[in-house]
Design an enzyme around this catalytic site. Structure first.
Site, mmCIF file in Angstrom:
data_model
loop_
_atom_site.group_PDB
_atom_site.id
_atom_site.type_symbol
_atom_site.label_atom_id
_atom_site.label_comp_id
_atom_site.label_asym_id
_atom_site.label_seq_id
_atom_site.Cartn_x
_atom_site.Cartn_y
_atom_site.Cartn_z
ATOM 1 C CE LYS A 165 6.698 -5.204 9.170
ATOM 2 N NZ LYS A 165 6.554 -4.340 8.063
ATOM 3 C CD GLU A 191 4.674 -10.771 5.940
ATOM 4 O OE1 GLU A 191 5.351 -10.189 5.002
ATOM 5 O OE2 GLU A 191 3.722 -10.313 6.696
ATOM 6 N NE ARG A 192 5.629 -9.034 -0.143
ATOM 7 C CZ ARG A 192 5.676 -8.150 0.944
ATOM 8 N NH1 ARG A 192 6.394 -8.648 1.990
ATOM 9 N NH2 ARG A 192 5.151 -6.980 1.199
#
Length: 498
Positions: A165, A191-192
């Site tokens: 993604k 997210e990261r």
């Protein structure tokens, strides 16, 4: 649209903390009870920021902390200027990286004095929204041919963990910043942190950072901050659309983390969860965010959103609610990824409301339908091939299988963002070249070329060159392929393609 200059104001209201339960804080006010969404400041140096989410009675409010609550205790003083959370807007924010409070986090010069706006804004009224349907080209074959995107529309990239993604999202940024003269707004929700840093440096190296704004509320942040970062990014995007009349490309990674943050906040606030543990207000919370993304007479915000699908289950409430807001859904398949067919898009499950003859034209529409028909028939024949082998099929079916396998490989594409990992130079393919390639494959023009010649190429002419280079070996391979199972064929084609 409400506009407020700067943070400061003469009005000040004081209260005190009466309870702290993790990120949830209850505050007592003698008088002038603040309204919902008002921001409060507390802690020794007023470093803890709380947003009010409910009024318990005439003197008590309950809020969620947007910062860690270490050191917060009962009886501590709370003050508020009676304002909501705000972020800076204007030309000076271009090329910068922000957190949910509008602070810069890129260690560069502080921002000059500028306009700040509330993050809670109403969606544009229907009378101002545009009804024109225009196609938005990405330079990615599989998307432009089968899942055309809408300018001013919302696109979802659905997929489980590790199917690509974020890679597909960053490739779209790379291609679109080159194609359009608009502004790109990247919003990282839960997210990261590593991905955010990599994206920042990649965009800097590519020389496109000056037309981008980035905002992050990553997975190490409290749920309150992750829940508000999407609204903050949209406020910045709306400035470019409404005030500067520019087109904005808004990229959100990941909208599921926004829903998840809402679920955490809801649980902390003591609300009864609904199906599968999601918050009862899931539908309205997502709508408040999604309906602000719109195409107006002034300009368009085109949004591409990654949507993590828990356990690859597309019937999960988070995925179902996200589907209802989108003009195109791109479903990423773990099976395709395991076969090495990148981008790993499930072409039969993905769809777009733009794929109609009135919008994309008769030729494009008919070709897309023919490709889907060929791929769906191949999908039905796979079980027979696995059990009996390719030789047992009729001549017509064998021809269809060959077309489908060549189409699958032609619709793969080397990405600019993965050049350093794959060693393959990225390709940006025009819609005309992509359509011509598909048309010629379906006309059986390349039936003598090996399947591997179509893997990871740009235009169809590259297949001809690639096929001429390794023709003798692959002819021998094809003799063997007739008797092996379909899965083995795929793996062999992928290996030789690489």
């Amino acid at each position: 649209m409400e506009t407020i200059i700067e943070h400061t104001g003469n009005y000040s209201n004081h209260g005190k903390v009466i309870s702290v339960r993790g990120s949830v804080v209850d505050i007592f006010f003698e008088q002038n009870l603040p309204s919902i969404y008002t921001v409060l400041h507390t802690g020794k140096d007023k470093e803890i920021t709380i947003e009010i989410l409910s009024q318990l009675d005439a003197q008590r409010v309950r809020g969620i902390s947007l910062t860690p609550t270490q050191g917060l205790a009962r009886g501590m003083a709370v003050e508020t200027a009676g304002q909501q959370l705000k972020v800076p807007v204007g030309k000076k924010i271009m090329g910068r990286m922000f957190d949910v409070f509008g602070n810069t986090i890129d260690h560069l010069q502080p921002l000059p004095k500028m306009e700040w706006r509330n993050i809670h804004q109403s969606p544009p009224p229907l009378s101002k929204q545009s009804t024109k349907s225009e196609v938005f080209l990405t330079g990615i074959k599989a998307i432009d041919v089968l899942i055309p995107l809408e300018r001013g529309g919302k696109v979802g990239l659905f997929g489980g963990a590790g199917v690509g993604k974020t890679v597909l999202l960053t490739e779209m940024i790379h291609n679109m910043v080159g194609h359009s003269k608009g502004v790109s707004m990247f919003c990282g929700i839960g997210e990261r942190c590593r991905e955010g840093q990599e994206l920042y440096h990649d965009m800097k190296e590519a020389g496109v950072l000056d037309s981008m704004v980035m905002m992050f509320g990553q997975m190490n942040e409290p749920p309150g901050a992750r829940f508000r970062v999407g609204h903050a990014a949209l406020t910045m995007a709306e400035y470019f659309r409404d005030d500067e009349h520019r087109d904005v490309l808004l990229l959100i990674d990941n909208i599921f983390r926004f829903i998840q943050a809402g679920m955490e906040v809801s649980g902390l606030m003591g609300e009864m969860p609904s199906r599968l543990g999601y918050q009862p207000t899931l539908g309205t919370e997502l709508s408040k965010l999604e309906e602000r993304i719109a195409n107006t007479d002034a300009g368009a915000i085109t949004s591409i959103q990654a949507v993590y699908v828990p356990a690859d289950d597309l019937t999960d409430p988070a995925a179902v609610h996200a589907f209802s807001h989108l003009s195109a859904s791109i479903v990423l398949s773990r099976k395709k990824a395991s076969e090495g067919l990148y981008p790993a898009i499930d072409l039969l499950q993905s769809n777009s409301k733009m794929a109609t003859p009135g919008i994309i034209g008769e030729r494009h529409y008919n070709l897309a339908q023919q490709i889907k028909h060929t791929l769906s028939q191949y999908e039905e024949l796979k079980d027979i091939i696995a059990m009996l082998g390719l030789e047992q099929l009729s001549t017509g079916d064998r021809s269809l299988v060959n077309q489908a396998r060549r189409l699958e490989r032609f619709l793969t594409q080397p990405f600019f963002t993965t050049e350093q990992f794959s060693g393959l130079k990225g390709k940006d393919v025009s819609l005309k070249d992509a359509l011509d390639g598909c048309e010629r494959i379906l006309a059986d023009e390349f039936k003598d070329l090996p399947e591997s010649a179509f893997y990871m190429i740009g235009t169809i002419d590259e297949a001809q060159k690639k096929g001429d280079t390794n023709k003798p070996d692959d002819k021998d391979n094809n003799k063997v392929k007739g008797t092996t199972s379909d899965a083995t064929n795929a793996n062999e084609a992928i290996k030789t393609g690489k």
